[in-house]
Design an enzyme around this catalytic site. Structure first.
Site, PDB file in Angstrom:
ATOM      1  N   GLU A 219     -43.829  11.609   0.490  1.00 60.69           N
ATOM      2  CA  GLU A 219     -44.372  12.475   2.124  1.00 60.69           C
ATOM      3  C   GLU A 219     -45.719  13.552   1.619  1.00 60.69           C
ATOM      4  OE1 GLU A 219     -40.602  14.511   0.584  1.00 60.69           O
ATOM      5  OE2 GLU A 219     -40.456  15.415   2.835  1.00 60.69           O
TER       6      GLU A 219
ATOM      7  N   GLU B 128     -31.767  11.678   8.435  1.00 63.31           N
ATOM      8  CA  GLU B 128     -31.009  12.507   6.874  1.00 63.31           C
ATOM      9  C   GLU B 128     -30.125  13.303   7.317  1.00 63.31           C
ATOM     10  OE1 GLU B 128     -33.523  15.308   4.601  1.00 63.31           O
ATOM     11  OE2 GLU B 128     -32.126  16.365   3.963  1.00 63.31           O
TER      12      GLU B 128
ATOM     13  N   ARG C  87     -39.054  24.913   3.189  1.00 61.75           N
ATOM     14  CA  ARG C  87     -40.396  24.246   2.291  1.00 61.75           C
ATOM     15  C   ARG C  87     -40.919  24.331   3.150  1.00 61.75           C
ATOM     16  NH1 ARG C  87     -40.886  19.585  -0.967  1.00 61.75           N
ATOM     17  NH2 ARG C  87     -38.819  19.379  -1.545  1.00 61.75           N
TER      18      ARG C  87
HETATM   19  N1  MTE Z   1     -41.159   4.778   4.578  1.00 61.38           N
HETATM   20  C1  MTE Z   1     -41.229   3.743   4.960  1.00 61.38           C
HETATM   21  N2  MTE Z   1     -41.091   2.545   5.178  1.00 61.38           N
HETATM   22  N3  MTE Z   1     -40.082   4.439   5.895  1.00 61.38           N
HETATM   23  C2  MTE Z   1     -39.729   5.329   5.498  1.00 61.38           C
HETATM   24  O1  MTE Z   1     -38.629   5.411   7.069  1.00 61.38           O
HETATM   25  N4  MTE Z   1     -39.524   7.526   4.863  1.00 61.38           N
HETATM   26  C3  MTE Z   1     -40.438   8.672   4.191  1.00 61.38           C
HETATM   27  C4  MTE Z   1     -40.777   8.264   3.037  1.00 61.38           C
HETATM   28  N5  MTE Z   1     -41.192   6.917   2.944  1.00 61.38           N
HETATM   29  C5  MTE Z   1     -39.772   6.595   5.011  1.00 61.38           C
HETATM   30  C6  MTE Z   1     -40.539   5.990   4.475  1.00 61.38           C
HETATM   31  C7  MTE Z   1     -39.643  10.132   3.745  1.00 61.38           C
HETATM   32  S1  MTE Z   1     -39.063  11.057   4.907  1.00 61.38           S
HETATM   33  C8  MTE Z   1     -39.254  10.139   2.378  1.00 61.38           C
HETATM   34  S2  MTE Z   1     -38.654  11.930   2.071  1.00 61.38           S
HETATM   35  C9  MTE Z   1     -39.134   9.466   1.473  1.00 61.38           C
HETATM   36  O2  MTE Z   1     -39.800   7.887   1.880  1.00 61.38           O
HETATM   37  C10 MTE Z   1     -37.579   9.114   1.102  1.00 61.38           C
HETATM   38  O3  MTE Z   1     -37.462   7.945   0.086  1.00 61.38           O
HETATM   39  P1  MTE Z   1     -38.571   8.423  -1.249  1.00 61.38           P
HETATM   40  O4  MTE Z   1     -37.518   9.429  -1.740  1.00 61.38           O
HETATM   41  O5  MTE Z   1     -37.014   7.162  -2.195  1.00 61.38           O
HETATM   42  O6  MTE Z   1     -39.765   8.501  -1.558  1.00 61.38           O
HETATM   43  N1  HPA Z   2     -36.404  17.654   1.524  1.00 64.31           N
HETATM   44  C1  HPA Z   2     -35.696  17.412   2.039  1.00 64.31           C
HETATM   45  N2  HPA Z   2     -34.442  17.081   2.856  1.00 64.31           N
HETATM   46  C2  HPA Z   2     -33.896  17.910   2.242  1.00 64.31           C
HETATM   47  C3  HPA Z   2     -34.373  18.853   1.615  1.00 64.31           C
HETATM   48  C4  HPA Z   2     -35.662  18.854   1.267  1.00 64.31           C
HETATM   49  O1  HPA Z   2     -36.172  19.891   0.251  1.00 64.31           O
HETATM   50  N3  HPA Z   2     -33.420  20.417   1.076  1.00 64.31           N
HETATM   51  C5  HPA Z   2     -32.358  19.236   1.556  1.00 64.31           C
HETATM   52  N4  HPA Z   2     -32.596  18.453   2.812  1.00 64.31           N
HETATM   53 MO1  MOS Z   3     -37.913  12.841   4.733  1.00 60.65          MO
HETATM   54  S1  MOS Z   3     -38.913  14.486   5.902  1.00 60.65           S
HETATM   55  O1  MOS Z   3     -37.148  13.980   3.239  1.00 60.65           O
HETATM   56  O2  MOS Z   3     -36.532  11.804   4.820  1.00 60.65           O
END
Ligand code: MTE
Ligand code: HPA
Ligand code: MOS
Length: 758
Positions: free
Chosen positions: A704, A226, A304
Site C-alpha cells: 500500500e 477484504e 487509519r
Molecule cells: N497488487 C495487486 N497486483 N493486486 C491487488 O489486489 N492489493 C493491494 C496490494 N497490492 C493488490 C496489490 C492491497 S490493498 C494490499 S493490502 C496488499 O497488496 C495486500 O497484499 P500484501 O499484504 O501481500 O502486500
Molecule cells: N488495514 C487493512 N485492513 C484492515 C485493517 C487495516 O489496518 N484493519 C482491519 N482490516
Molecule cells: Mo488492502 S486495502 O489492506 O486490502
C-alpha cells in the site's frame, strides 16, 4: 527471483474463479437489486420471474435459515433487504436458474413496490442529521487550541477527496458446492477466506466447521474483497443450502460497479498554525467519511485516517476528529491505503494552503517538519528506524530537486500556454492491522517422502506476489530449490482463522509463520542427520547435509526418506503473532504498528492551458523497502500503487446523482489509468536501510505505501495551474480532472461543483 505466476499468467493458464471446471447440475444466481437508493419495501412481485422457464427458485430474506446479517464490525448489514432498502442496487432477491442468462433475464422481471424515503449522499449532511456509524473519534497530542495562540501564521480550509472504484480485473463472485451432511465447499474470490466462512455460517445458522472456503488466486482485490466478497459468497451458499445443488454467481462488470462499495470519499476542514521558521506548531482537522449505507470496515478505515493524519511530519499539537457518516450509497470499504491516503491528503492540502498564502514553496514547509528518529507520533508510538529525512535527502540529491525546480520555473517563464508543476510527496505508513488481534498468521508445511514440499498459509495471492515470497521463505529456510516447493490454494480447512490478506502485512505475518514451521522441520531433520552421520555440527546447505564446513554424502532426498522411515513427523503447523504491539482506544495511545515505511516522491506535471489536459511527466522516488527480498515484485508493487494513486487523485471521478444512482457505471464513464497514463519516467530507488526485525527477512511491507505518492500528482497539477493563473482560488477537491483544471485555469473564484444531471 521471478514471480512464480508469470508463466501461467502469460499463457492464460492461471485459474480464477470463473475458470474452475463446472460441476454437473450447477445452477446460476443473479441478484435483483433495489431500483431506488432509499425506501420502504411494500411488496415484491416475483410472479413473472418465477414463470420464466428455467427459473428454479427465487430466494428472499424469508428463506434465510440463520441470521439475515453479514455486518463484520457492526451488525447493520442485512444479506437481503426485508424492510427497507438503503442504496441503489441493494440485493432484495436472488434468482436461481438453470443458466446464467435465464437468471439474469428473470431478475429483470421482478417488480418491487417501494415507498421512497429521503436520500442522503453527502457525508456532511448525514453528520448534521446525526447519521453516524460509530461515535466520532478524536486523536490528539499537546494542546492544539492553546498552541494556535503562539503561531505566527494560521490558515484554514477545506479538503475533499473522492472515492475510487477498485476495478479488479476479476469481478466479485463465488461458487458453492454441496457436500454430505449439509456441508458446503465454497470457492470465492476473496481476500478474507475466514471472513467469508464466518458470514456464510452465520447466514445459514451453521458452525464454521461445516463451511470450507477455497481460494486459488484473485484477479486483484485492492481491498474490495477484504469484506466485500462476503455478500456474494453468502448468497450462493444460501442457494446451495436451500436447493442442495451447486450454485455459481460471477458478477458482470456493470453489476459490480453498481452494487459494490468503493474507496471512502472524505470531506474535511483543517486549520494549520506555523511559526516564522515554517514549523507546524498546531494542526486541527475534522474528517467526514462517507461510509455508505452500512459500517462494513468503515470504522477501521476511519481509525487509519486518524493514525495517518500527520503523514510524515512531526506536529507537537494536533487534534483530529473523524466522523463515519451513513449515506445511501453502497457501503464503502477497504481500498489500498485503507483511509491513510484520505487522512494524508488533508495535511498536504493544509501545507499547500499555507505555502500559497505565504508565497513560499510547499517543499520548504514539508522539509522543515519531517519526522525524526525518536519523535512521538500523536498516538504515542515513537519513531524508530525513521527514514523520513534519509528518503527526502536521497531523492532531493539523486534527482537534483533544485535543478528540477529551476527547469519548471524556466519552462513557465518561456511558455504561455503550457505550464509545468512540481510537487514533493513524502510518505509514512504504519505496518500492522490496527486491530491487534488480527496480527496473527499460520503456516502448514508438508515435506513429502520424495523430498518435495507443500506449503499452505493464510495468504491469498491477488497479483501482489505473496506466493512468490512464500516460496522464497520456504526455500531459504529449508535450503532447498524453489522448484521443490508448491504453494497450495488458501483453504480454511488447512489454515483456520485467517486474517484477511490486507494491511500490506501478508508476507510479514504468513512469512514469519512459515519461517517458524520450516525452522521446526529443519531442527527435526538435523536430528536425523546427526544420528545418521554420527556428527554434532550438521547443517543443510543447498539440499546437502554439511558436517562442519564440509559437505557430506547425505542429500535432501535421502535425508527426508530416512526421516520418514524413522517415523519422524514431516509436517509442521506454526503460528506467528506480531510481538510488541498494543493500543488503548480509551486514550487513543499505544504502539499499534510493528514498524513504519517511509519514502519521498518528486512528481512533475505539464498542463495544456488551452485544453485543461495534462500529463504526469515523471515520478521519481526514493523508497524505504528495507532489505527487499524480491526487487522485481517490490518494484512492480510500487509502480502499480503509484499509478493507482495517480488515478485516484487525477482522473477517477465517481458520480452519483441526487437520487443515489451511480452515473459513472461503466468503463465508458469511469476512467482509470491505462498504459498511456503511466508517467514516462517512473524511477524508483531502493534506499539502503536496515529494514525491521518485524518484516520478513527485514524486507518491508510494500503493497500500500507507494499509493500515496500519487497525492503528489494532485499538488503538482495544482502548482502548474497556479503558474498560469496565480489568482486561481481552486478548492482542494480531488480528483483533479481535466474539466476541473480547465475551469480553474480561467476562474478567479471558486470553481463551482458542476450540477450532476440524472
Ligand atoms: N497488487 C495487486 N497486483 N493486486 C491487488 O489486489 N492489493 C493491494 C496490494 N497490492 C493488490 C496489490 C492491497 S490493498 C494490499 S493490502 C496488499 O497488496 C495486500 O497484499 P500484501 O499484504 O501481500 O502486500
Ligand atoms: N488495514 C487493512 N485492513 C484492515 C485493517 C487495516 O489496518 N484493519 C482491519 N482490516
Ligand atoms: Mo488492502 S486495502 O489492506 O486490502
Amino acid at each position: 527471483m521471478q514471480n512464480i505466476d508469470s508463466f501461467t499468467h502469460v499463457r492464460g493458464e492461471s485459474l480464477y474463479l470463473d475458470d474452475l471446471p463446472i460441476v454437473n447440475g450447477t445452477l446460476y444466481a443473479c441478484v435483483f437489486g433495489s431500483p431506488v437508493a432509499h425506501g420502504r419495501i411494500r411488496s415484491l412481485d416475483l410472479a413473472d420471474a418465477r414463470n420464466l422457464p428455467g427459473v428454479v427458485r427465487i430466494l428472499t430474506a424469508r428463506d434465510i435459515p440463520g441470521e439475515n446479517q453479514i455486518g463484520g464490525i457492526i451488525p447493520d448489514e442485512v444479506l437481503l433487504a426485508d424492510q427497507t432498502v438503503d442504496f441503489w442496487g441493494m440485493p432484495i432477491a436472488l434468482v436461481v436458474a438453470e443458466t446464467d442468462e435465464i437468471a439474469r433475464r428473470a431478475a429483470t422481471l421482478i417488480r418491487a413496490d417501494i415507498d421512497p424515503l429521503p436520500v442522503v449522499t453527502d457525508p456532511r449532511e448525514a453528520c448534521a442529521l446525526g447519521q453516524l456509524i460509530v461515535p466520532p473519534r478524536t486523536f490528539q497530542t499537546g494542546d492544539a487550541e492553546a498552541a494556535f495562540a503562539d503561531c505566527d501564521y494560521i490558515f484554514e480550509g477545506r479538503a475533499d477527496s473522492g472515492g475510487q472504484e477498485h476495478l479488479y480485473l476479476e469481478t466479485q463472485g463465488a461458487y458453492a458446492i454441496p457436500l454430505e451432511n449439509g456441508n458446503i465447499r465454497l470457492f470465492s474470490s476473496t481476500q478474507g477466506p475466514t471472513a467469508v466462512q464466518r458470514a456464510v455460517a452465520r447466514v445459514l445458522g451453521l458452525g464454521m466447521h461445516k463451511i470450507e472456503i477455497d481460494v486459488t488466486r484473485l484477479g486483484g482485490g485492492f481491498g474490495g474483497k477484504e469484506d466485500g466478497a462476503n455478500l456474494w459468497a453468502a448468497l450462493v451458499a444460501l442457494a446451495t443450502h436451500c436447493l442442495r445443488r451447486p450454485v455459481k454467481y460471477v458478477l458482470h462488470r456493470m453489476e459490480d460497479l453498481r452494487m459494490t462499495g468503493k474507496r471512502h470519499p472524505y470531506t474535511s476542514d483543517f486549520k494549520i498554525g506555523l511559526t516564522k521558521d515554517l514549523k507546524i506548531r498546531a494542526y486541527t482537522a475534522s474528517l467526514y467519511q462517507d461510509a455508505g449505507a452500512s459500517a462494513d470496515l468503515s470504522p477501521a478505515v476511519l481509525e487509519r485516517s486518524l493514525f495517518h493524519a500527520n503523514n510524515t511530519y512531526f506536529i507537537p499539537n494536533l487534534r483530529v476528529t473523524a466522523y463515519s457518516c451513513r449515506t445511501n450509497l453502497p457501503s464503502n470499504t477497504a481500498f489500498r491505503g485503507f483511509g491513510g491516503p484520505q487522512g494524508m491528503f488533508v495535511i498536504e492540502a493544509a501545507i499547500a494552503k499555507a505555502a500559497e498564502e505565504l508565497g513560499v514553496s510547499a517543499l520548504d514547509i514539508q522539509r522543515a517538519n519531517l519526522l525524526r528518529e525518536g519523535d512521538a507520533f500523536h498516538y504515542g508510538q515513537v519513531a524508530d528506524g525513521c527514514e523520513a529525512e534519509a528518503c527526502w535527502t536521497d531523492a532531493a540529491t539523486r534527482y537534483d530537486l533544485p535543478e528540477l525546480q529551476r527547469e519548471v520555473d524556466e519552462f513557465n517563464r518561456q511558455n504561455k500556454l503550457k505550464k509545468k508543476g512540481l510537487a514533493v510527496m513524502p510518505i509514512c505508513f504504519g505496518i500492522s492491522f490496527t486491530k491487534k488481534w488480527m496480527n496473527q498468521a499460520r503456516a502448514l508445511v508438508h515435506l513429502y517422502a520424495d523430498g518435495s514440499v507443500g506449503v499452505s498459509t493464510g495468504a491469498v495471492e491477488m497479483g501482489q506476489g505473496v506466493n512468490t515470497k512464500m516460496v522464497q521463505v520456504a526455500a531459504r529456510c529449508l535450503s532447498v530449490r524453489p522448484e521443490r516447493i508448491k504453494i497450495e490454494p488458501t483453504n480454511t480447512t488447512r489454515i483456520a482463522n485467517t486474517s484477511p490478506t490486507a494491511a500490506s502485512a501478508t508476507s510479514d505475518l504468513n512469512g514469519k509463520a512459515l519461517q517458524l514451521a520450516c525452522q521446526a522441520l529443519t531442527e527435526r531433520l538435523l536430528g536425523v542427520a546427526r544420528a545418521r552421520l554420527q556428527a554434532e555440527e550438521v547443517s543443510i546447505r543447498n539440499e546437502v547435509v554439511w558436517v562442519g564446513n564440509k559437505p557430506s554424502d547425505l542429500g535432501w532426498n535421502d535425508l527426508i526418506l530416512e526421516a520418514y522411515q524413522q517415523r519422524v513427523c514431516l509436517s509442521e503447523h506454526a503460528h506467528y503473532a506480531t510481538p510488541g504491539i498494543h493500543y488503548d482506544p480509551t486514550v487513543e495511545k499505544g504502539h499499534p504498528f510493528a514498524y513504519h515505511v517511509y519514502g519521498t516522491a518528486l512528481v512533475g506535471t505539464t498542463v495544456d492551458c488551452l485544453r485543461g489536459t495534462y500529463t504526469v511527466d515523471y515520478v521519481r522516488v526514493t523508497h524505504d523497502f528495507g532489505q527487499s527480498m524480491n526487487t522485481i515484485v517490490d518494484r512492480g508493487q510500487a509502480e502499480g500503487a503509484i499509478v493507482q494513486g495517480i488515478g485516484w487523485m487525477t482522473m477517477e471521478d465517481l458520480r452519483y446523482n441526487a437520487d443515489g444512482r451511480l452515473l459513472s457505471n461503466a468503463l465508458s464513464t469511469y476512467k482509470i489509468p491505462d498504459i498511456y497514463s503511466v508517467p514516462p519516467v517512473l524511477d524508483i530507488h531502493f534506499l539502503e536501510t536496515a529494514g525491521s526485525d518485524y518484516a520478513i527477512f527485514r524486507s518491508k511491507a510494500v503493497g500500500e505505501p507507494p499509493l500515496m505518492y500519487g497525492i503528489g500528482a494532485y499538488f503538482a497539477l495544482r502548482n502548474a495551474v497556479r503558474a498560469f493563473n496565480p489568482s486561481s482560488n481552486l478548492p482542494f477537491d480531488a480528483p483533479m480532472t481535466p474539466e476541473k483544471v480547465l475551469l480553474s485555469l480561467y476562474a478567479d473564484a471558486l470553481v463551482p461543483t458542476p450540477e450532476v444531471a440524472s
